[in-house]
Write an enzyme that holds these catalytic residues in place. Structure first.
Site, mmCIF file in Angstrom:
data_model
loop_
_atom_site.group_PDB
_atom_site.id
_atom_site.type_symbol
_atom_site.label_atom_id
_atom_site.label_comp_id
_atom_site.label_asym_id
_atom_site.label_seq_id
_atom_site.Cartn_x
_atom_site.Cartn_y
_atom_site.Cartn_z
ATOM 1 N N LYS A 59 1.101 -1.301 0.559
ATOM 2 C CA LYS A 59 -0.341 -0.253 0.267
ATOM 3 C C LYS A 59 1.621 1.543 0.315
ATOM 4 O O LYS A 59 1.894 1.603 0.963
ATOM 5 C CB LYS A 59 -0.957 -0.051 0.752
ATOM 6 N N TYR A 215 21.512 23.558 -5.277
ATOM 7 C CA TYR A 215 20.885 22.346 -5.523
ATOM 8 C C TYR A 215 22.170 21.136 -4.960
ATOM 9 O O TYR A 215 21.777 20.014 -4.272
ATOM 10 C CB TYR A 215 20.042 22.174 -7.029
#
Length: 343
Positions: A59, A215
Site C-alpha cells: 500500500k 542544489y
C-alpha cells in the site's frame, strides 16, 4: 563516472519480493516531479517507484503537494495496470515540503490513518531554481530538499521504530540524493544564515552555476542526513536501515525543458536512462533481499545504479562532525519554527 554505463543487475519484475501487508510512503510522487540536473533528473522516478511497489502488493502513499497531479497519476496507473484498480494500493497524502508545519501535519495525518510504516522514500526535490525564501524564511531549495523531509521523517520515526519491532520486520528509510552532492556547494551549516547563503554574488545569484551550487548543497545535506540518522538509530538499537542514493541520469520531459547548459541537454538526449530504470536504485534500496541479508553492509551507505555501494567520494559527504552539525542546526531551527507556529 563508470557506473553510468554499468551493466544492469537489478530487475524489479523479478527481484522485488511480495510486499503484501507492507505500507510505504514516497514523497514527490506526482506524475512529474520537479527535479532536473545533469546527472539527477527525477521527473517520473517517484511514480514509477510507486507503481512497482504497488504491483508487488504494498500500500503506497503518494505524498505530494498537488492533489490534482497525484490523483491523475493514480488514475493513469490504474488505467494502464488494471490489476491495481479498486485495490486501495495507491493513496494520496497531502504534503508541502516547503513548510515545516505542513510537513509535520502531513506526517500526523498519516499516523492517524495507519498503524505501521515499513518503508519511507524521501524522493521529492526542488531542482535548479531561482533564489527564493520559503514562508519559513529558509532558502527554498534547502527548505524542500532538506528541512521538510527532516521534519516529515522525524515525525514518522516513532511509528517506523514500532514497526521495526514486529516479527520479520524490515524497515527502511531511503533518501534520494544525487551525484550533484559532489559539487562546489557550501559546507557551512552552523546557522540559518549560512544555510541561506546564495552561494554567489548578487549579480550572479541566479546564474546556472550558482543555482547548481545551491542544489548540490541540498543533495549533500541528503547524504549527511542519512548517515547521521543511521548513527542515531544504531545508538538506540533500532532495527532500521537508512540508505541514500543517486538514481542515475534520467531522460524526462522536465529534464529536456530545464534551464541547463548545452552539454547537459546533449547528455540527457543521448545517454540518459528511462524513468523506470531511474527508479531501480530506489527500489533496490527499499526492497532488495540482499540489503536484508547484509544489513550491516548497507546501513548508512550511498548507492549508485543499480544498487552498488559507492563513496560518497568527497570528504564533506563522509564527515561525521559535519553531519552532526547539520542535524543539530536543523533541529534547532525547525523546533523554533514549529513552536512559533503552535503558539
Amino acid at each position: 563516472m563508470g557506473f553510468l554505463f554499468s551493466k544492469q543487475v537489478y530487475d524489479p519484475t523479478h527481484d522485488i519480493p511480495d510486499l503484501t501487508g507492507k505500507v510505504v510512503i514516497i514523497t514527490g510522487s506526482n506524475w512529474l516531479t520537479t527535479v532536473a540536473w545533469l546527472i539527477h533528473c527525477s521527473a517520473g522516478i517517484g511514480i514509477r517507484t510507486a507503481e512497482q511497489l504497488a504491483l508487488h502488493g504494498a500500500k503506497v502513499y503518494l505524498a505530494c503537494r498537488s492533489e490534482a497531479k497525484a490523483t491523475a497519476a493514480i488514475a493513469e496507473l490504474e488505467k494502464t495496470t488494471p490489476s491495481l484498480k479498486d485495490q486501495n494500493r495507491l493513496v494520496y497524502l497531502p504534503l508541502d515540503l516547503s513548510s515545516v508545519h505542513s510537513a509535520k501535519e502531513a506526517a500526523e495525518d498519516f499516523l492517524s490513518r495507519e498503524d505501521r510504516l515499513d518503508v519511507l522514500i524521501n524522493n521529492a526535490a526542488r531542482g535548479i531554481e531561482e533564489y527564493q525564501l520559503s514562508k519559513d524564511g529558509i532558502e527554498l531549495t534547502i527548505a524542500v530538499n532538506h528541512f521538510g523531509h527532516f521534519v516529515f521523517t522525524q515525525t514518522l520515526l516513532p511509528l517506523l521504530k514500532e514497526t521495526a519491532k514486529r516479527r520479520d520486520a524490515d524497515v527502511r528509510i531511503v533518501v534520494v540524493s544525487s551525484r550533484a552532492h559532489l559539487g562546489p556547494g557550501t559546507t557551512k551549516f552552523g546557522s540559518l544564515e549560512e544555510m541561506n547563503d546564495p552561494q554567489g554574488p548578487p549579480a550572479k545569484i541566479n546564474s546556472i552555476s550558482t543555482k547548481m551550487s545551491r542544489y548540490g548543497t541540498s543533495k549533500l545535506m541528503n547524504v549527511l542526513f542519512a548517515s547521521e540518522l543511521q548513527r542515531r538509530l544504531d545508538a538506540e538499537n533500532a532495527a532500521i536501515t537508512v540508505i541514500s542514493l543517486h538514481p542515475g541520469a534520467v531522460a524526462t520531459e522536465t529534464a529536456h525543458a530545464a534551464d541547463l547548459p548545452w552539454y547537459a541537454k546533449i547528455y540527457i538526449a543521448t545517454l540518459a536512462i528511462a524513468p523506470l530504470q531511474g527508479a531501480f536504485t530506489s527500489l533496490f534500496a527499499a526492497t532488495s533481499a540482499r540489503v536484508a541479508a547484509e544489513r550491516e553492509k548497507y546501513k548508512g551507505k550511498y548507492l549508485v545504479p543499480y544498487g552498488e555501494i559507492a563513496g560518497p567520494a568527497t570528504a564533506a559527504a563522509k564527515d561525521p562532525v559535519l553531519a552532526k552539525t547539520l542535524w543539530d542546526t536543523t533541529e534547532k531551527i525547525t523546533a523554533g519554527l514549529l513552536k512559533a507556529t503552535d503558539q
